[in-house]
Write a protein that holds these residues in place. Structure first.
Motif, mmCIF file in Angstrom:
data_model
loop_
_atom_site.group_PDB
_atom_site.id
_atom_site.type_symbol
_atom_site.label_atom_id
_atom_site.label_comp_id
_atom_site.label_asym_id
_atom_site.label_seq_id
_atom_site.Cartn_x
_atom_site.Cartn_y
_atom_site.Cartn_z
ATOM 1 N N ALA A 1 33.560 30.390 41.174
ATOM 2 C CA ALA A 1 33.384 30.487 39.713
ATOM 3 C C ALA A 1 34.632 30.008 38.964
ATOM 4 O O ALA A 1 34.539 29.541 37.829
ATOM 5 C CB ALA A 1 33.067 31.939 39.333
ATOM 6 N N PHE B 1 40.646 42.032 40.004
ATOM 7 C CA PHE B 1 39.576 41.230 40.617
ATOM 8 C C PHE B 1 38.324 41.280 39.731
ATOM 9 O O PHE B 1 37.702 40.261 39.440
ATOM 10 C CB PHE B 1 39.277 41.759 42.029
ATOM 11 C CG PHE B 1 38.431 40.830 42.857
ATOM 12 C CD1 PHE B 1 39.019 39.929 43.743
ATOM 13 C CD2 PHE B 1 37.048 40.843 42.752
ATOM 14 C CE1 PHE B 1 38.246 39.063 44.503
ATOM 15 C CE2 PHE B 1 36.262 39.977 43.505
ATOM 16 C CZ PHE B 1 36.863 39.091 44.384
ATOM 17 N N GLU B 2 38.000 42.490 39.272
ATOM 18 C CA GLU B 2 36.797 42.654 38.438
ATOM 19 C C GLU B 2 36.958 41.967 37.080
ATOM 20 O O GLU B 2 36.012 41.381 36.555
ATOM 21 C CB GLU B 2 36.486 44.147 38.278
ATOM 22 C CG GLU B 2 35.950 44.723 39.595
ATOM 23 C CD GLU B 2 35.926 46.255 39.627
ATOM 24 O OE1 GLU B 2 35.432 46.791 40.626
ATOM 25 O OE2 GLU B 2 36.404 46.902 38.670
ATOM 26 N N VAL C 1 44.115 35.395 42.199
ATOM 27 C CA VAL C 1 43.070 36.037 43.015
ATOM 28 C C VAL C 1 43.709 36.673 44.250
ATOM 29 O O VAL C 1 43.341 37.779 44.677
ATOM 30 C CB VAL C 1 41.971 35.013 43.416
ATOM 31 C CG1 VAL C 1 40.986 35.630 44.403
ATOM 32 C CG2 VAL C 1 41.242 34.498 42.185
ATOM 33 N N ARG D 1 32.059 38.246 47.806
ATOM 34 C CA ARG D 1 32.599 38.347 46.436
ATOM 35 C C ARG D 1 33.838 37.469 46.265
ATOM 36 O O ARG D 1 34.042 36.848 45.226
ATOM 37 C CB ARG D 1 32.952 39.806 46.106
ATOM 38 C CG ARG D 1 31.763 40.569 45.568
ATOM 39 C CD ARG D 1 32.136 41.996 45.279
ATOM 40 N NE ARG D 1 32.801 42.189 43.994
ATOM 41 C CZ ARG D 1 33.254 43.377 43.565
ATOM 42 N NH1 ARG D 1 33.115 44.445 44.318
ATOM 43 N NH2 ARG D 1 33.840 43.479 42.389
ATOM 44 N N GLU E 1 36.328 38.401 37.642
ATOM 45 C CA GLU E 1 34.877 38.175 37.808
ATOM 46 C C GLU E 1 34.177 38.123 36.447
ATOM 47 O O GLU E 1 33.298 37.311 36.224
ATOM 48 C CB GLU E 1 34.264 39.302 38.652
ATOM 49 C CG GLU E 1 34.553 39.182 40.140
ATOM 50 C CD GLU E 1 33.888 40.298 40.949
ATOM 51 O OE1 GLU E 1 33.425 40.028 42.050
ATOM 52 O OE2 GLU E 1 33.861 41.458 40.483
ATOM 53 N N ARG E 2 34.596 39.016 35.545
ATOM 54 C CA ARG E 2 33.951 39.099 34.219
ATOM 55 C C ARG E 2 34.388 37.976 33.287
ATOM 56 O O ARG E 2 33.589 37.384 32.588
ATOM 57 C CB ARG E 2 34.332 40.432 33.554
ATOM 58 C CG ARG E 2 33.390 41.558 33.778
ATOM 59 C CD ARG E 2 33.651 42.715 32.805
ATOM 60 N NE ARG E 2 35.055 42.935 32.495
ATOM 61 C CZ ARG E 2 35.878 43.711 33.223
ATOM 62 N NH1 ARG E 2 35.431 44.339 34.280
ATOM 63 N NH2 ARG E 2 37.141 43.866 32.883
ATOM 64 N N LEU F 1 33.941 34.466 43.532
ATOM 65 C CA LEU F 1 34.926 34.431 42.443
ATOM 66 C C LEU F 1 35.691 33.106 42.452
ATOM 67 O O LEU F 1 35.861 32.461 41.414
ATOM 68 C CB LEU F 1 35.909 35.618 42.570
ATOM 69 C CG LEU F 1 37.077 35.593 41.577
ATOM 70 C CD1 LEU F 1 36.581 35.583 40.132
ATOM 71 C CD2 LEU F 1 38.017 36.788 41.785
#
Ligand code: GLY
Length: 353
Positions: free
Chosen positions: A293, A197-198, A186, A286, A201-202, A290
């Motif tokens: 998560a 990063f995205e 990260v 965000r 997240e996904r 993240l």
């Protein structure tokens, strides 16, 4: 196989491919004329992978020695370092022989420092087995052991001959350690890679240990090491989350592992940056979401005064200031030279109680 070439005071390659461990002997034979290769590893990693590496090295014509140290950060100390040097001397290793670190950050830092100092310097190779070591500590030539007064206080820069990164080795890594390594992934995404990063997240933790992710992190590290090998300028960006994080690690009496502490530290840096108008509040939100998560801690539950005392002992301190790394946006961070007198305020802005 993916390869990242590093052009530092020594030029070398980071090779990334599942299954590399069993081909390490042949690969290293093409790089080194050493007669003897001494493999350094912690007890757990030695039990898992020591024999496989030895077989591959013997097949390639190396005489193989193994030095096994107890597992754990508390053994990255002068005593283990002294034992390793004594072992090398007793076994008659010369400076044309080879050290191989097979392990995580503890083994890599220890082996690198022994290689840098044994007979004034010999070659070593990094074979990282943890995600943290694959994406960060095995690359860039920082070597060190801890002193009673603090982490990494004795060490030097000494670049390896090669880094062989086999992502298949992550299959035996405890999930907790994978999460800790994910904090460093990260970090790279916040520093320079919005797309990564995205993806995180996904796709979550599975994406953190993917070969393509390791390649992206190592490529970013390559850029920063090439810009500033000796850590006086842009390489310091790699300390995102670490100044707050080291203080958190110390205040938790190491109940939090390094990656967990860095996770809390990155959230503190982001929240403080948002409150100072350096990044938008959504960026901090965000980053926090993240990390949460990914199963990492995000809240600072330590008092600002205690954290401040720990930060004042940070070896990155320069006279009357300490560099803080702060996000400006996802994919872009800056170094802020914070006066020591302002650190308490930064800590409170970051969420310290
Ligand atoms: N792990 C931070 C650096 O190599 O600079």
């Amino acid at each position: 196989m993916k390869t990242v070439s590093i052009h530092a005071s020594r030029q070398y390659e980071v090779r990334i491919e599942a299954g590399l461990l069993d081909r390490a002997g042949a690969l290293l034979r093409s790089l080194s004329r050493a007669e003897t290769a001494c493999v350094v590893s912690g007890e757990h990693v030695n039990a898992l992978y020591g024999d496989r590496l030895q077989r591959s090295l013997v097949q390639a014509g190396f005489r193989v020695l193994r030095f096994v140290h107890p597992s754990g950060e508390q053994y990255k100390n002068l005593e283990t370092y002294g034992k390793l040097l004594d072992f090398l001397a007793r076994k008659g290793l010369g400076r044309s022989d080879l050290l191989i670190s097979l392990g995580g950050g503890v083994t890599g830092d220890l082996t690198g420092f022994a290689a840098a100092t044994y007979q004034r310097g010999m070659d070593y190779v990094q074979i990282p087995t943890s995600l943290l070591a694959m994406v960060d500590s095995s690359v860039g030539g920082k070597t060190a052991v801890d002193l009673p007064a603090g982490k990494n206080l004795a060490g030097c820069f000494w670049q390896p001959l090669a880094v062989l990164c086999d992502p298949a080795l992550l299959q035996t890594l405890p999930e907790e350690e994978l999460r800790c390594g994910a904090a460093e992934v990260v970090k790279y995404a916040i520093l320079r890679d919005v797309a990564l990063f995205e993806t995180l997240e996904r796709e979550g933790l599975a994406a953190a240990g993917a070969e393509s992710t390791i390649f992206r992190c190592v490529s970013i590290k390559r850029d920063l090491v090439e810009e500033d090998e000796f850590d006086r300028g842009s390489r310091r960006l790699l300390n995102l989350g670490h100044s707050f994080g080291h203080a958190v690690e110390l205040c938790s009496a190491y109940a939090l592992c390094h990656g967990q502490a860095v996770s809390v530290g990155m959230v503190m840096a982001a929240r403080a940056a948002a409150k100072q108008g350096i990044c938008p509040p959504e960026t901090a939100e965000r980053i926090c979401a993240l990390l949460r998560a990914l199963g990492l801690p995000t809240e600072c539950t330590w008092p600002a005064d205690a954290l401040l005392q720990a930060m004042l002992r940070d070896k990155k301190r320069r006279g009357s200031s300490l560099p803080l790394i702060l996000p400006e946006a996802l994919g872009r961070c800056r170094v802020e030279e914070a006066p020591l007198s302002a650190l308490g305020d930064w800590l409170r802005l970051g969420g310290a109680i």
